[in-house]
Write a protein that holds these residues in place. Structure first.
Motif, PDB file in Angstrom:
ATOM      1  N   TRP A 189       1.338  -1.743   0.275  1.00 29.72           N
ATOM      2  CA  TRP A 189       0.288   0.037  -0.348  1.00 29.72           C
ATOM      3  C   TRP A 189       0.966   1.325  -0.175  1.00 29.72           C
ATOM      4  O   TRP A 189       0.319   2.581  -0.081  1.00 29.72           O
ATOM      5  CB  TRP A 189      -0.909   0.004   1.350  1.00 29.72           C
ATOM      6  CG  TRP A 189      -0.567   0.133   2.249  1.00 29.72           C
ATOM      7  CD1 TRP A 189      -0.101   1.125   3.525  1.00 29.72           C
ATOM      8  CD2 TRP A 189      -0.028  -1.554   3.182  1.00 29.72           C
ATOM      9  NE1 TRP A 189       0.577   0.015   4.395  1.00 29.72           N
ATOM     10  CE2 TRP A 189       0.025  -1.495   4.412  1.00 29.72           C
ATOM     11  CE3 TRP A 189      -0.333  -2.305   2.292  1.00 29.72           C
ATOM     12  CZ2 TRP A 189       0.854  -2.220   5.320  1.00 29.72           C
ATOM     13  CZ3 TRP A 189      -0.206  -4.419   3.549  1.00 29.72           C
ATOM     14  CH2 TRP A 189       0.854  -3.910   5.078  1.00 29.72           C
ATOM     15  N   GLY A 593      -4.964  -0.042   9.982  1.00 30.16           N
ATOM     16  CA  GLY A 593      -5.409  -1.604   9.216  1.00 30.16           C
ATOM     17  C   GLY A 593      -4.430  -3.189   9.561  1.00 30.16           C
ATOM     18  O   GLY A 593      -5.165  -4.142   9.468  1.00 30.16           O
ATOM     19  N   ARG A 626      -3.343  -7.411   6.125  1.00 32.53           N
ATOM     20  CA  ARG A 626      -3.669  -6.359   5.949  1.00 32.53           C
ATOM     21  C   ARG A 626      -4.727  -6.193   4.737  1.00 32.53           C
ATOM     22  O   ARG A 626      -3.975  -6.773   3.664  1.00 32.53           O
ATOM     23  CB  ARG A 626      -3.132  -4.771   5.521  1.00 32.53           C
ATOM     24  CG  ARG A 626      -3.891  -3.638   5.956  1.00 32.53           C
ATOM     25  CD  ARG A 626      -2.570  -2.975   5.842  1.00 32.53           C
ATOM     26  NE  ARG A 626      -3.326  -1.396   5.651  1.00 32.53           N
ATOM     27  CZ  ARG A 626      -4.131  -0.856   3.920  1.00 32.53           C
ATOM     28  NH1 ARG A 626      -3.594  -0.646   3.417  1.00 32.53           N
ATOM     29  NH2 ARG A 626      -4.092   1.200   4.824  1.00 32.53           N
ATOM     30  N   GLU A 627      -5.892  -6.761   4.792  1.00 34.89           N
ATOM     31  CA  GLU A 627      -6.889  -6.252   3.732  1.00 34.89           C
ATOM     32  C   GLU A 627      -6.894  -7.923   3.586  1.00 34.89           C
ATOM     33  O   GLU A 627      -6.959  -9.032   3.630  1.00 34.89           O
ATOM     34  CB  GLU A 627      -7.091  -5.653   2.458  1.00 34.89           C
ATOM     35  CG  GLU A 627      -7.766  -4.319   3.693  1.00 34.89           C
ATOM     36  CD  GLU A 627      -6.908  -3.233   2.603  1.00 34.89           C
ATOM     37  OE1 GLU A 627      -6.882  -2.988   1.538  1.00 34.89           O
ATOM     38  OE2 GLU A 627      -7.906  -2.130   2.844  1.00 34.89           O
ATOM     39  N   ASP A 628      -7.117  -8.045   2.493  1.00 35.67           N
ATOM     40  CA  ASP A 628      -6.340  -9.667   0.997  1.00 35.67           C
ATOM     41  C   ASP A 628      -4.750  -9.791   0.880  1.00 35.67           C
ATOM     42  O   ASP A 628      -4.689 -10.724   0.227  1.00 35.67           O
ATOM     43  CB  ASP A 628      -7.360  -9.429   0.088  1.00 35.67           C
ATOM     44  CG  ASP A 628      -7.062  -8.384  -1.431  1.00 35.67           C
ATOM     45  OD1 ASP A 628      -5.982  -7.167  -0.926  1.00 35.67           O
ATOM     46  OD2 ASP A 628      -7.101  -8.367  -1.915  1.00 35.67           O
ATOM     47  N   TRP A 629      -4.090  -8.888   1.945  1.00 34.22           N
ATOM     48  CA  TRP A 629      -2.850  -9.377   1.427  1.00 34.22           C
ATOM     49  C   TRP A 629      -1.957 -10.031   2.526  1.00 34.22           C
ATOM     50  O   TRP A 629      -2.610  -9.229   3.428  1.00 34.22           O
ATOM     51  CB  TRP A 629      -1.847  -7.793   1.226  1.00 34.22           C
ATOM     52  CG  TRP A 629      -0.613  -7.673   1.497  1.00 34.22           C
ATOM     53  CD1 TRP A 629      -0.568  -8.707   0.066  1.00 34.22           C
ATOM     54  CD2 TRP A 629       0.419  -7.243   2.100  1.00 34.22           C
ATOM     55  NE1 TRP A 629       1.314  -7.855   0.463  1.00 34.22           N
ATOM     56  CE2 TRP A 629       1.127  -7.900   1.445  1.00 34.22           C
ATOM     57  CE3 TRP A 629       0.069  -8.118   3.390  1.00 34.22           C
ATOM     58  CZ2 TRP A 629       2.877  -8.219   2.481  1.00 34.22           C
ATOM     59  CZ3 TRP A 629       1.908  -7.065   4.199  1.00 34.22           C
ATOM     60  CH2 TRP A 629       2.415  -7.408   3.394  1.00 34.22           C
TER      61      TRP A 629
END
Length: 675
Positions: A189, A593, A626-629
């Motif tokens: 990110w 996140g 984090r999220e989909d990673w």
């Protein structure tokens, strides 16, 4: 602790700035700026580390960088090449490339429109090291530094060797820690789709640092690089040197005060391996950010703050305490001295035969020292981090395994301040041997509290750059310089000097078991002794500790409860195992996140009173989600030894979305040239 929000300047943050190097590599930075710096340029302050500004040091960064920006500075946190979100690969600690990049970063900062052209540099541990190293490169814009818990001598005072003896504890564990850091990827990110390519580049370039460090067992050119003690005159920037009595790097403060030609001040408190405003044991904390602001304002803005009118050495003189593995606060008194060496510090000398008492000395004044291999299990942590089990417990068990020399019960207080030095006349039954010395404060109830300690690999008796084996049975002269100290030993107590030939796992044992014989009548202990009149003579005071609001970090998954430090003895096999959880922070969830998981374990074992059974291990398991990673890193570092070789085994596995991404095993045998 005061949390400060009402700053003189409003602050803006540049989250991901790429600083170009001359070879095309870009280093990632976060920059906190006063909002009006475009129209009213300010000096810049640089902190330059491998420890990932995006997660690992983010909580600490949030406490100080916005605080500096709120007081009129551009405060900059840069990831070293190959670390965090910076491009390239990391080849070693304090590599010449790191220092060259640091100079370029300073030049880039000085040239920015929001900067006045003046730069300061600060840091603790690694950041304190490279602040000194980069100051020695003399970049024109660098006017002042603050170096905390650092060293001017990479061989004498770091995590590799101690008195010329190889460290068992941190040579393995710190190399294992850095291996786990080397394996971590940049954040997609922030760096975008390039993250996977950057990660693979780092992994393919891996070399465990232990393979490098253990290949240099004498103080050679490898260690001379980055050791500013090689030429103190290269440092022209003003230096504020800071240490803690619970931290092993405190000698640096004294040496910089003695040898620098540049303006220098020293500050030593009771602290562990932490900034002095961090609320970790031992306290008390001080208003360290305010103290450094006085320093920066004077050297970077030309504001008269009277900071240079302070005593050149301000140190916390510690009262005697009963042994404990942590102290919320140490009782003591701030002392101000003008320079080092100081006219307020004299010396006391004790002949080991005539001035001290020992049951081990025979009629000829000889004492045989032959300690068991597990001696040292109560040594505690090499660099205490402020955890509850970091400091040495009661030393009575260690004293009993050693050969002890004691003063009579003291009739008056002794104010130890500075160094202890032990001059020995000694012979060895083997060609290689270590001598470890501890100085303890023994209370009327028999409790023994460690004051300071030192060691000598007798192969180094004529210089740390030499490897000279002993002739068994032949007496030689050797000197041990203890780590610096400040301690009031009260009347009614005794001083105890304890000598040993082993100190596991701090010191890796030589490959052949033997004993040494000390000629007590020709051996002398010298103690630096502070004039009581100097205590309270100069006014030394600090404001209350304050910081900027920290990050809103939430706890992650709770790890299974386990002790930070556990010693296990199995009588049947005569095996001793020390297990350590370094407790660097555990699992946590960041405001952006990121779910960050971190579990580390160190294990040190020895059995059968056999030096060749020594084994050190460092294990890390790190996860970033984090999220989909998501990625995960597993490392396992092991060191064992034969009589003639060290045997290194390092394993690395990394996973992307729980699929194996990279795997490699490193094996190396290194000749034991003298350690």
């Amino acid at each position: 602790m005061k949390i400060r929000t009402d700053f003189p300047h409003s602050v803006t943050v540049m989250e991901h700035v790429l600083i170009p190097m001359s070879d095309g590599v870009k280093l990632a930075a976060t920059i906190w700026l006063p909002e009006d710096s475009a129209s009213r340029p300010v000096p810049a302050l640089l902190e330059y580390l491998p420890y990932r500004r995006g997660d690992w040091t983010a909580p600490r960064d949030a406490q100080r960088h916005p605080w500096y920006a709120g007081h009129g500075y551009a405060s900059v946190r840069v990831d070293i090449r190959g670390c965090g979100d910076s491009e390239g690969v990391m080849l070693d600690e304090y590599h010449p490339q790191e220092q060259a990049d640091g100079v370029e970063v300073i030049e880039w900062l000085a040239a920015q429109p929001w900067c006045t052209g003046k730069v300061g540099m600060f840091g603790i541990s690694w950041g304190g090291f490279n602040a000194l190293q980069i100051a020695a490169e003399q970049p024109e814009a660098l006017k002042a530094i603050v170096t905390v818990c650092s060293t001017d001598d990479r061989y004498a005072d770091d995590v590799h060797y101690f008195g010329g003896a190889m460290l068992g504890i941190d040579m393995t564990s710190w190399a294992g820690t850095m291996l786990a850091f080397q394996c971590r990827p940049p954040a997609p990110w922030r760096v975008g789709d390039a993250w996977e390519t950057m990660w693979k580049e780092r992994l393919e370039a891996l070399q465990p640092f232990s393979e490098i460090w253990m290949d240099h067992q004498e103080r050679d050119d490898y260690w001379r690089h980055g050791s500013v003690c090689e030429d103190y005159s290269k440092i022209t920037a003003a230096v504020l040197a800071v240490g803690g009595w619970a931290d092993p790097y405190r000698n640096t403060v004294f040496r910089l005060l003695e040898h620098l030609d540049a303006p220098v001040q020293g500050l030593i408190g009771p602290w562990s391996h932490q900034y002095p405003d961090i609320e970790r044991t031992p306290g008390p904390t001080i208003g360290f950010l305010q103290e450094t602001l006085r320093w920066w304002d004077y050297w970077l803005k030309g504001i008269e703050t009277d900071v240079m009118a302070e005593p050149s050495l301000r140190a916390y003189h510690q009262d005697s305490v009963r042994p404990a593995t942590h102290y919320p606060e140490r009782a003591g008194t701030w002392v101000g001295l003008d320079g080092w060496p100081s006219a307020d510090v004299g010396q006391r000398r004790f002949n080991l035969a005539s001035d001290l008492r020992s049951l081990a000395t025979d009629a000829a004044g000889m004492a045989v020292v032959d300690t068991p291999q597990h001696n040292g299990v109560d040594a505690a942590r090499w660099f205490p981090f402020g955890n509850l089990s970091d400091l040495p417990p009661d030393q009575r068990a260690e004293d009993g395994r050693s050969v002890a020399f004691e003063t009579p019960v003291l009739e008056d207080d002794i104010n130890l301040f500075g160094y202890a030095r032990l001059r020995l006349r000694v012979n060895s039954s083997t060609p290689r041997a270590n001598v470890i010395a501890r100085l303890c404060d023994v209370g009327p109830d028999g409790s023994s509290t460690l004051i300071t300690r030192g060691a000598i690999n007798l192969a180094r008796r004529n210089g740390m750059d030499k490897a000279e084996e002993l002739i068994p049975g032949q007496f030689v002269e050797a000197e041990i310089e203890f780590t610096s100290m400040s301690w009031q030993v009260p009347a009614g107590h005794r001083l105890r000097l304890a000598l040993a030939t082993t100190y596991w796992p701090w010191i890796w044992p030589h490959g052949e078991q033997g004993f040494v014989t000390v000629d007590a009548g020709q051996s002398v202990l010298t103690l630096d002794d502070l004039d009581p009149a100097a205590i309270g003579k100069r006014d030394v005071a600090f404001e209350e500790a304050e910081q900027a609001p920290g990050l809103d970090i939430r706890p992650g998954a709770v790890l299974a409860a386990r002790p930070e430090r556990e010693v296990r003895y199995e009588p049947q096999s005569e095996s001793w195992t020390l297990t350590v959880d370094p407790n660097y922070g555990g699992n946590r969830i960041y405001p952006d996140g990121l779910s960050f998981g971190e579990e580390a374990l160190e294990r040190y074992s020895i059995s059968g009173n056999d030096p060749l059974t020594a084994r050190a291990e460092s294990m890390w398991n790190v996860s970033l989600q984090r999220e989909d990673w998501g990625v995960r890193i597993e490392t396992h570092a092991t060191v064992t030894a034969s009589k003639d070789h060290y045997v290194l085994h390092n394993e690395v596995k990394t996973f992307k979305d729980e699929q194996l991404f990279f795997e490699k095993t490193f094996e190396k045998r290194i000749s034991r040239t003298s350690a």
